[in-house]
Design a protein around this motif. Structure first.
Motif, PDB file in Angstrom:
ATOM      1  N   CYS A 174       0.854  -1.220   0.000  1.00  0.00           N
ATOM      2  CA  CYS A 174       0.000   0.000   0.000  1.00  0.00           C
ATOM      3  C   CYS A 174       0.877   1.252   0.000  1.00  0.00           C
ATOM      4  O   CYS A 174       0.652   2.198  -0.770  1.00  0.00           O
ATOM      5  N   TYR A 175       1.886   1.285   0.889  1.00  0.00           N
ATOM      6  CA  TYR A 175       2.753   2.470   0.961  1.00  0.00           C
ATOM      7  C   TYR A 175       3.590   2.616  -0.313  1.00  0.00           C
ATOM      8  O   TYR A 175       3.864   3.744  -0.744  1.00  0.00           O
ATOM      9  N   GLN A 176       3.952   1.424  -0.902  1.00  0.00           N
ATOM     10  CA  GLN A 176       4.716   1.486  -2.141  1.00  0.00           C
ATOM     11  C   GLN A 176       3.872   2.101  -3.260  1.00  0.00           C
ATOM     12  O   GLN A 176       4.372   2.920  -4.043  1.00  0.00           O
ATOM     13  N   GLN A 177       2.574   1.668  -3.297  1.00  0.00           N
ATOM     14  CA  GLN A 177       1.666   2.215  -4.309  1.00  0.00           C
ATOM     15  C   GLN A 177       1.407   3.692  -4.029  1.00  0.00           C
ATOM     16  O   GLN A 177       1.178   4.477  -4.951  1.00  0.00           O
ATOM     17  N   LYS A 178       1.481   4.053  -2.814  1.00  0.00           N
ATOM     18  CA  LYS A 178       1.248   5.456  -2.460  1.00  0.00           C
ATOM     19  C   LYS A 178       2.530   6.282  -2.546  1.00  0.00           C
ATOM     20  O   LYS A 178       2.561   7.436  -2.119  1.00  0.00           O
ATOM     21  N   SER A 179       3.582   5.618  -3.068  1.00  0.00           N
ATOM     22  CA  SER A 179       4.886   6.285  -3.218  1.00  0.00           C
ATOM     23  C   SER A 179       5.444   6.771  -1.883  1.00  0.00           C
ATOM     24  O   SER A 179       5.944   7.900  -1.742  1.00  0.00           O
ATOM     25  N   GLU A 180       5.321   5.857  -0.966  1.00  0.00           N
ATOM     26  CA  GLU A 180       5.952   6.139   0.341  1.00  0.00           C
ATOM     27  C   GLU A 180       6.904   4.969   0.597  1.00  0.00           C
ATOM     28  O   GLU A 180       6.624   4.048   1.399  1.00  0.00           O
ATOM     29  N   PRO A 181       8.008   4.975  -0.138  1.00  0.00           N
ATOM     30  CA  PRO A 181       8.884   3.798  -0.122  1.00  0.00           C
ATOM     31  C   PRO A 181       9.530   3.517   1.242  1.00  0.00           C
ATOM     32  O   PRO A 181       9.750   2.354   1.579  1.00  0.00           O
ATOM     33  N   GLU A 182       9.816   4.572   2.001  1.00  0.00           N
ATOM     34  CA  GLU A 182      10.478   4.358   3.293  1.00  0.00           C
ATOM     35  C   GLU A 182       9.609   3.523   4.214  1.00  0.00           C
ATOM     36  O   GLU A 182      10.085   2.578   4.857  1.00  0.00           O
ATOM     37  N   LYS A 183       8.316   3.910   4.257  1.00  0.00           N
ATOM     38  CA  LYS A 183       7.410   3.159   5.111  1.00  0.00           C
ATOM     39  C   LYS A 183       7.242   1.729   4.574  1.00  0.00           C
ATOM     40  O   LYS A 183       7.161   0.762   5.356  1.00  0.00           O
ATOM     41  N   ALA A 184       7.203   1.648   3.224  1.00  0.00           N
ATOM     42  CA  ALA A 184       7.068   0.330   2.619  1.00  0.00           C
ATOM     43  C   ALA A 184       8.281  -0.545   2.968  1.00  0.00           C
ATOM     44  O   ALA A 184       8.154  -1.707   3.349  1.00  0.00           O
ATOM     45  N   LYS A 185       9.513   0.067   2.868  1.00  0.00           N
ATOM     46  CA  LYS A 185      10.730  -0.652   3.215  1.00  0.00           C
ATOM     47  C   LYS A 185      10.709  -1.148   4.647  1.00  0.00           C
ATOM     48  O   LYS A 185      11.175  -2.245   4.957  1.00  0.00           O
ATOM     49  N   GLU A 186      10.150  -0.271   5.519  1.00  0.00           N
ATOM     50  CA  GLU A 186      10.113  -0.614   6.945  1.00  0.00           C
ATOM     51  C   GLU A 186       9.379  -1.952   7.157  1.00  0.00           C
ATOM     52  O   GLU A 186       9.851  -2.837   7.898  1.00  0.00           O
ATOM     53  N   TYR A 187       8.224  -2.111   6.486  1.00  0.00           N
ATOM     54  CA  TYR A 187       7.453  -3.342   6.654  1.00  0.00           C
ATOM     55  C   TYR A 187       8.170  -4.523   5.989  1.00  0.00           C
ATOM     56  O   TYR A 187       8.203  -5.624   6.545  1.00  0.00           O
ATOM     57  N   TYR A 188       8.729  -4.295   4.770  1.00  0.00           N
ATOM     58  CA  TYR A 188       9.430  -5.379   4.084  1.00  0.00           C
ATOM     59  C   TYR A 188      10.647  -5.880   4.893  1.00  0.00           C
ATOM     60  O   TYR A 188      10.880  -7.086   5.040  1.00  0.00           O
ATOM     61  N   ASN A 189      11.417  -4.914   5.425  1.00  0.00           N
ATOM     62  CA  ASN A 189      12.578  -5.277   6.234  1.00  0.00           C
ATOM     63  C   ASN A 189      12.177  -6.024   7.512  1.00  0.00           C
ATOM     64  O   ASN A 189      12.870  -6.940   7.968  1.00  0.00           O
ATOM     65  N   LYS A 190      11.047  -5.586   8.118  1.00  0.00           N
ATOM     66  CA  LYS A 190      10.597  -6.257   9.332  1.00  0.00           C
ATOM     67  C   LYS A 190      10.316  -7.743   9.084  1.00  0.00           C
ATOM     68  O   LYS A 190      10.662  -8.618   9.888  1.00  0.00           O
ATOM     69  N   ILE A 191       9.712  -8.033   7.828  1.00  0.00           N
ATOM     70  CA  ILE A 191       9.410  -9.426   7.482  1.00  0.00           C
ATOM     71  C   ILE A 191      10.740 -10.192   7.337  1.00  0.00           C
ATOM     72  O   ILE A 191      10.891 -11.306   7.846  1.00  0.00           O
ATOM     73  N   LEU A 192      11.710  -9.543   6.664  1.00  0.00           N
ATOM     74  CA  LEU A 192      12.985 -10.220   6.431  1.00  0.00           C
ATOM     75  C   LEU A 192      13.753 -10.473   7.731  1.00  0.00           C
ATOM     76  O   LEU A 192      14.357 -11.514   7.948  1.00  0.00           O
ATOM     77  N   GLU A 193      13.716  -9.489   8.598  1.00  0.00           N
ATOM     78  CA  GLU A 193      14.547  -9.584   9.805  1.00  0.00           C
ATOM     79  C   GLU A 193      13.888 -10.439  10.910  1.00  0.00           C
ATOM     80  O   GLU A 193      14.541 -11.234  11.576  1.00  0.00           O
TER      81      GLU A 193
END
Lengths: 57, 484
Positions: free
Chosen positions: B445-464
């Motif tokens: 959702c944040y990626q589609q909304k062009s809020e990549p930082e917030k999007a990264k935050e969730y993606y990184n949380k899944i990875l870590e």
């Protein structure tokens, strides 16, 4: 002492109002009066040359 | 001297009248006798032998009624004895016989100059006569009353004193005899040879006045018969020449009165020096005792007050605590959460939904429960059981709805709504923080909304944190798209 007799001896005192009577009643005859009357009698006797018996009273 | 025959004035030394030739030797003899009697009377009057003087002066006047000196002196003696009318009579007659150079003028003037005194003399005579009348008619008491007044008014009225003394003597009372003797002694001081006074005093020989020397009894054999006329020696009446003081009725001695006053003064002094200090000391002790009691009472009261204050504070604290607990029970929960009552209500509601197999609503109701307010162990277990069985379900339900809103499918078919999706996916994470699907789509959702930082935050949380999650590959792919 017989008190009643003593009481009876007291006589009333003369009142001021009775002073006049007391003064007029004080017409006593003294010896000079007697002498005067004797001398008066002697004078009259000498004048009359009679000597009368005087009866004692 | 006047000639008794012709009344011519002749010198006393002549033996014959130069006027009428009358022999005057006899007349001179009469005048001489009169003068001798007067001289004797004068001597007697000087020693207060007034009765003897009266006798001599009367004799003088019997010889020569014109002897004004004798008549004046006789008047004075009558005046001294209180016989005012007799005195005035003698002086008036004297005035009659000798109009000029007569002392009687002065004596009459002396009496008449003071009308009050003359009135007083008149009153005394009237009262004396009234008293005499009363006494002679059996009313002795009235007579005594009248005579007391008379003697008070004219203490020199000898006849009144004698009559009053006689009336006192008739009562046979000792105190009256004492009074009678006093009266007679005073009368004796005026006329020392008055036979009536002396006779009455002899009757009262057994009565002794205060200060009077008591004569020793004389044996009968030695006693001599009294002479026919006994002249009282001067030694018996030592005060014969002293001034006669007015008669006063015997009064109670002043000594007892003085003694009473002295007694009262001593009593007051004793009170002042002994009793009053004792009373004051006693009062002071009592006051101290009262003060001590009061202080003790005060201390006790203070202690009670302090104790009550402490108790009050304790009770107030307890009350505050109870109020607080009541507030907790009634209303506010801790830190703004649901209260106990609300928590239990939500728990009951969640229980109801859970029993109806509506897990989503059961989770919603359970989310409102404040876990801290659940004190009972069984209630907590119930809470945990419903939570375990409903939260995952609810999280999944919110994820599905969020994904539909992202994809524009299902309920949100044809209308993609990333914001709505973010909200729903966020709710899904609230119910289950481990929901990696919800995390992934939030990143999308944040990626589609062009809020990549917030999007990264969730993606990184899944990875870590959830490296074994099926969403790890997709999360890495999306990170690469974002330049990671």
């Amino acid at each position: 002492m017989d008190f009643e007799a003593e009481l009876a001896k007291f006589q009333p005192s003369l009142d001021i109002e009775q002073a006049e009577d007391a003064i007029y009643g004080n017409n006593t005859t003294d010896v000079t009066d007697l002498l005067q009357s004797i001398l008066t009698g002697a004078k009259v006797g000498s004048e009359n040359n009679t000597v009368e018996w005087v009866e004692e009273s | 001297m006047n000639c008794p025959r012709c009344n011519a004035k002749i010198a006393f030394t002549k033996t014959r009248c130069f006027n009428c030739g009358q022999d005057l030797s006899g007349y001179r003899k009469i005048i001489s006798i009169s003068n001798s009697c007067y001289n004797k009377g004068l001597e007697q009057a000087k020693v207060r032998d007034l009765s003897g003087a009266v006798f001599s002066l009367k004799k003088s006047l019997e010889f020569n009624k014109r002897n004004t000196d004798a008549r004046n002196l006789l008047g004075l003696i009558y005046f001294e004895e209180g016989e005012i009318v007799s005195a005035l009579s003698e002086w008036v007659i004297s005035k009659h016989f000798q109009a000029e150079n007569n002392d009687a003028d002065r004596y009459i003037g002396m009496v008449q100059s003071n009308p009050n005194r003359l009135e007083m003399y008149s009153q005394t005579i009237k009262k004396y006569n009234a008293a005499l009348f009363s006494a002679q008619h059996g009313d002795g008491d009235m007579a005594v009353i009248q005579l007391k007044k008379v003697v008070n008014m004219n203490p020199k009225f000898i006849r009144a004193s004698q009559l009053l003394a006689l009336l006192y003597m008739m009562t046979d009372k000792k105190e009256n005899k004492v009074r009678a003797k006093k009266l007679l002694v005073n009368a004796g001081k005026i006329d020392v040879t008055n036979t009536v006074t002396i006779r009455y005093l002899n009757e009262l020989s057994d009565i002794h006045l205060k200060g009077e020397a008591v004569e020793k009894a004389v044996p009968a054999a030695v006693r001599k018969e009294p002479e026919a006329r006994k002249i009282v020696p001067q030694a018996e009446i030592p005060d014969a020449y002293k001034t006669i003081t007015p008669y006063k009725e015997e009064k109670p001695s002043v000594l007892p009165f003085i003694n009473v006053i002295v007694g009262v003064v001593i009593g007051m002094a004793l009170m002042g020096f002994l009793i009053i200090p004792h009373i004051q000391s006693k009062k002071s002790n009592q006051d101290n005792k009262d003060f001590k009691n009061y202080s003790e009472q005060m201390a006790e009261n203070n202690s009670d007050v302090s104790m009550l204050r402490n108790e009050n504070k304790k009770l107030t604290d307890e009350l505050e605590e109870l109020k607080r607990q009541n507030e907790e029970l009634k209303g506010k929960g801790s830190e703004g959460g649901a209260t106990v009552q609300e928590s239990y209500d939500f728990l009951a509601e969640a229980m109801q939904y859970y029993l109806d197999n509506d897990k989503e609503n059961a989770a919603k109701s359970l989310a409102k429960v404040n876990e801290e307010t659940l004190s009972a162990e069984k209630t907590k277990k119930l809470y945990d059981k419903i939570k375990d069985e409903t939260y995952d379900e609810a999280s999944n339900s919110y994820f599905v709805k969020g994904r539909d809103a992202y994809n524009g499918e299902g309920e949100y078919a044809g209308k993609k709504d990333y914001d709505k999706a973010i909200k729903l996916l966020g709710r899904a994470l609230e119910y289950s923080p481990d929901n990696t699907d919800a995390m992934y789509f939030l990143g999308r959702c944040y990626q589609q909304k062009s809020e990549p930082e917030k999007a990264k935050e969730y993606y990184n949380k899944i990875l870590e944190e959830y490296s074994d999650s099926p969403r790890v590959g997709e999360a890495q792919k999306r990170l690469r798209e974002l330049g990671e």
